[in-house]
Design an enzyme around this catalytic site. Structure first.
Site, PDB file in Angstrom:
ATOM      1  N   CYS A 108     -32.151  42.146  52.401  1.00  0.00           N
ATOM      2  CA  CYS A 108     -31.612  42.426  50.738  1.00  0.00           C
ATOM      3  C   CYS A 108     -30.935  40.988  49.918  1.00  0.00           C
ATOM      4  O   CYS A 108     -31.107  40.583  49.466  1.00  0.00           O
ATOM      5  CB  CYS A 108     -31.163  43.431  50.364  1.00  0.00           C
ATOM      6  N   HIS A 129     -27.952  41.559  43.556  1.00  0.00           N
ATOM      7  CA  HIS A 129     -28.366  42.427  44.480  1.00  0.00           C
ATOM      8  C   HIS A 129     -28.681  43.679  43.702  1.00  0.00           C
ATOM      9  O   HIS A 129     -27.717  43.976  43.851  1.00  0.00           O
ATOM     10  CB  HIS A 129     -28.247  42.647  45.463  1.00  0.00           C
ATOM     11  N   ASN A 186     -33.953  49.484  44.382  1.00  0.00           N
ATOM     12  CA  ASN A 186     -33.541  48.268  45.220  1.00  0.00           C
ATOM     13  C   ASN A 186     -34.220  47.784  45.801  1.00  0.00           C
ATOM     14  O   ASN A 186     -35.483  48.152  46.495  1.00  0.00           O
ATOM     15  CB  ASN A 186     -33.105  48.867  46.970  1.00  0.00           C
TER      16      ASN A 186
HETATM   17  N1  ACO Z   1     -30.177  63.448  47.493  1.00  0.00           N
HETATM   18  C1  ACO Z   1     -29.847  64.556  47.857  1.00  0.00           C
HETATM   19  N2  ACO Z   1     -28.655  64.234  48.477  1.00  0.00           N
HETATM   20  C2  ACO Z   1     -28.324  63.436  49.314  1.00  0.00           C
HETATM   21  C3  ACO Z   1     -29.439  62.558  49.299  1.00  0.00           C
HETATM   22  C4  ACO Z   1     -30.514  62.561  48.421  1.00  0.00           C
HETATM   23  N3  ACO Z   1     -31.081  61.484  48.642  1.00  0.00           N
HETATM   24  N4  ACO Z   1     -29.545  61.383  50.296  1.00  0.00           N
HETATM   25  C5  ACO Z   1     -28.146  61.564  51.043  1.00  0.00           C
HETATM   26  N5  ACO Z   1     -27.854  62.998  50.308  1.00  0.00           N
HETATM   27  C6  ACO Z   1     -26.637  63.791  50.945  1.00  0.00           C
HETATM   28  C7  ACO Z   1     -26.113  63.547  52.313  1.00  0.00           C
HETATM   29  O1  ACO Z   1     -26.785  64.070  53.168  1.00  0.00           O
HETATM   30  C8  ACO Z   1     -24.351  64.121  52.401  1.00  0.00           C
HETATM   31  O2  ACO Z   1     -25.047  65.470  52.712  1.00  0.00           O
HETATM   32  P1  ACO Z   1     -23.735  66.338  53.300  1.00  0.00           P
HETATM   33  O3  ACO Z   1     -22.150  65.420  53.452  1.00  0.00           O
HETATM   34  O4  ACO Z   1     -24.139  67.200  53.753  1.00  0.00           O
HETATM   35  O5  ACO Z   1     -23.630  65.658  54.836  1.00  0.00           O
HETATM   36  C9  ACO Z   1     -24.300  63.422  51.083  1.00  0.00           C
HETATM   37  O6  ACO Z   1     -25.416  63.352  50.390  1.00  0.00           O
HETATM   38  C10 ACO Z   1     -23.335  62.000  50.621  1.00  0.00           C
HETATM   39  O7  ACO Z   1     -23.432  61.355  51.366  1.00  0.00           O
HETATM   40  P2  ACO Z   1     -23.600  59.609  52.242  1.00  0.00           P
HETATM   41  O8  ACO Z   1     -24.393  58.979  52.937  1.00  0.00           O
HETATM   42  O9  ACO Z   1     -22.321  60.130  52.103  1.00  0.00           O
HETATM   43  O10 ACO Z   1     -23.471  59.331  50.537  1.00  0.00           O
HETATM   44  P3  ACO Z   1     -23.301  57.961  49.705  1.00  0.00           P
HETATM   45  O11 ACO Z   1     -21.885  58.466  48.478  1.00  0.00           O
HETATM   46  O12 ACO Z   1     -22.502  56.816  50.648  1.00  0.00           O
HETATM   47  O13 ACO Z   1     -24.577  57.464  48.894  1.00  0.00           O
HETATM   48  C11 ACO Z   1     -26.018  55.923  49.875  1.00  0.00           C
HETATM   49  C12 ACO Z   1     -25.325  56.801  50.074  1.00  0.00           C
HETATM   50  C13 ACO Z   1     -25.851  55.664  48.160  1.00  0.00           C
HETATM   51  C14 ACO Z   1     -26.768  55.605  50.205  1.00  0.00           C
HETATM   52  C15 ACO Z   1     -24.701  54.695  49.772  1.00  0.00           C
HETATM   53  O14 ACO Z   1     -23.971  54.682  51.029  1.00  0.00           O
HETATM   54  C16 ACO Z   1     -25.332  53.371  49.201  1.00  0.00           C
HETATM   55  O15 ACO Z   1     -26.042  52.690  48.980  1.00  0.00           O
HETATM   56  N6  ACO Z   1     -25.447  52.228  50.439  1.00  0.00           N
HETATM   57  C17 ACO Z   1     -25.743  51.637  50.317  1.00  0.00           C
HETATM   58  C18 ACO Z   1     -27.049  50.829  50.685  1.00  0.00           C
HETATM   59  C19 ACO Z   1     -26.610  49.672  50.701  1.00  0.00           C
HETATM   60  O16 ACO Z   1     -26.689  48.689  49.657  1.00  0.00           O
HETATM   61  N7  ACO Z   1     -27.573  47.940  51.295  1.00  0.00           N
HETATM   62  C20 ACO Z   1     -27.720  46.946  51.220  1.00  0.00           C
HETATM   63  C21 ACO Z   1     -29.032  46.224  51.218  1.00  0.00           C
HETATM   64  S1  ACO Z   1     -30.677  47.681  52.003  1.00  0.00           S
HETATM   65  C22 ACO Z   1     -31.581  46.546  52.343  1.00  0.00           C
HETATM   66  O17 ACO Z   1     -30.542  45.330  52.827  1.00  0.00           O
HETATM   67  C23 ACO Z   1     -32.416  46.705  52.816  1.00  0.00           C
END
Ligand code: ACO
Length: 325
Positions: free
Chosen positions: A115, A252, A282
């Site tokens: 990314c 990004h 993304n």
């Molecule tokens: N639908 C419903 N529930 C979901 C989903 C979904 N699609 N995905 C995860 N959950 C659930 C999880 O299982 C978890 O449930 P649990 O508490 O029962 O275990 C709950 O939601 C919370 O999950 P988290 O992972 O803690 O959610 P968070 O608020 O952290 O959001 C996310 C997740 C959106 C992925 C976030 O962490 C994020 O954006 N991270 C950074 C991503 C990023 O910047 N990547 C870099 C660039 S990408 C690249 O380089 C390819």
């Protein structure tokens, strides 16, 4: 002191036709439009058609950027292409774009920083222009992440989309001060100790397959806010400007909450942040040039504006670029 700078003289993008709304995932996954929207800001994304490749999307974006610049393909001497979803293991997808746009000379290569790829590609093109190795460069970010998504993993498959964006850079003689046009500063980093936080579980030399994307989202999120703020501050300092002089942040587009937290830390109001995540998801290395192209065509970015570009992705790899448009 007079100096050669790389100035952006054209920008363009291309999106595949198929729109995939959040509701489509509700039909086969335990997820909801509400969860995706509130946790990420994403409402829909585009997926490429089966016969549409990263090079196809990138070539169309490159042609649109060339047409915006008024420069002919024959006058380009460099293509730097950022992608983590290449058409083939080799040769570089950039060479396919080179032939598809009708460029018969110069040189073309790929950069892989996930990314942060577009930032890395800009840094490379900028250095080659400043050193005299190139005069006019196409910098392309193009991805078909839909091909490496595990559609049974709700934590990752809802986050990504396909698309491409491109800019044309031209060597420009300037007085070398912050008031002059062009790339004012760059700042890039990587830290391979964190490579397991975000990776693809396949590869030529390991599994001999392409593999699927895996991510520890929570940990990446934690690193993202801290590292983006540090690299943005470093690029602002190197450009010899103040954060208050920035007209637009073009980040990004990974997560609305990361973008909003970073803008807040920098003291830059949200109405000065270019946001496309709602409609693109993304798109990895394509997200910044896609956002630049949309923001220029809808009249937001104007000549003379100061832009802060920043990104973080797998590696971890991250960085920022400050540009006077
Ligand atoms: N639908 C419903 N529930 C979901 C989903 C979904 N699609 N995905 C995860 N959950 C659930 C999880 O299982 C978890 O449930 P649990 O508490 O029962 O275990 C709950 O939601 C919370 O999950 P988290 O992972 O803690 O959610 P968070 O608020 O952290 O959001 C996310 C997740 C959106 C992925 C976030 O962490 C994020 O954006 N991270 C950074 C991503 C990023 O910047 N990547 C870099 C660039 S990408 C690249 O380089 C390819």
């Amino acid at each position: 002191m007079r100096a050669i700078r790389a100035a952006i003289v054209g920008v363009g993008h291309f999106l595949p036709r198929r729109v995939v709304p959040n509701s489509e995932f509700e039909s086969f996954l335990d997820t909801s439009d509400h969860w995706i929207k509130t946790r990420t800001g994403i409402e829909s994304r585009r997926f490429a058609a089966d016969d549409e490749t990263t090079a196809d999307l990138g070539s169309k974006a490159a042609i649109n950027a060339l047409s915006d610049s008024g420069i002919e393909p024959g006058d380009i001497d460099l293509i730097v292409m950022a992608t983590s979803t290449p058409d083939n293991t080799f040769p570089a997808t950039a060479t396919k774009v080179q032939s598809e746009i009708g460029m018969k000379s110069g040189y073309a290569f790929d950069v892989q920083a996930v990314c942060a790829g577009f930032i890395y590609a800009l840094v490379n093109a900028n250095a080659l222009i400043r050193s005299g190795e190139a005069k006019r460069a196409l910098v392309v970010g193009s991805e078909t992440f839909s091909r490496i998504l595990d559609m049974s993993d709700r934590r990752t498959c809802v986050l990504f989309g396909d698309g491409a964006g491109a800019v044309v850079l031209e060597a420009t003689e300037t007085e070398g001060g912050p008031a002059d046009r062009g790339i004012l500063s760059t700042d890039i980093h990587s830290d391979g100790r964190y490579r397991d936080l975000l990776y693809v579980d396949g590869g030529v030399s390991t599994t001999r397959t392409a593999g699927y994307l895996r991510m520890d989202g929570k940990e990446v999120f934690r690193h993202a806010v801290k590292k983006l703020n540090a690299t943005a501050q470093a690029a602002i300092d190197k450009a010899k400007i103040r954060a208050g002089s920035i007209d637009w942040i073009v980040p990004h587009q990974a997560n609305y909450r990361i973008i909003s937290a970073t803008a807040k830390k920098l003291g830059i109001p949200e109405d000065q942040v270019i946001l496309t995540i709602q409609r693109h998801g993304n798109t990895s290395a394509a997200s910044i040039p896609l956002a630049l192209s949309e923001a220029k065509s809808n009249g937001k970015i104007k000549a003379g504006d100061v832009l802060l570009l920043m990104a973080i992705g797998g590696g971890l790899s991250w960085g920022s670029v400050v540009i006077r448009w």
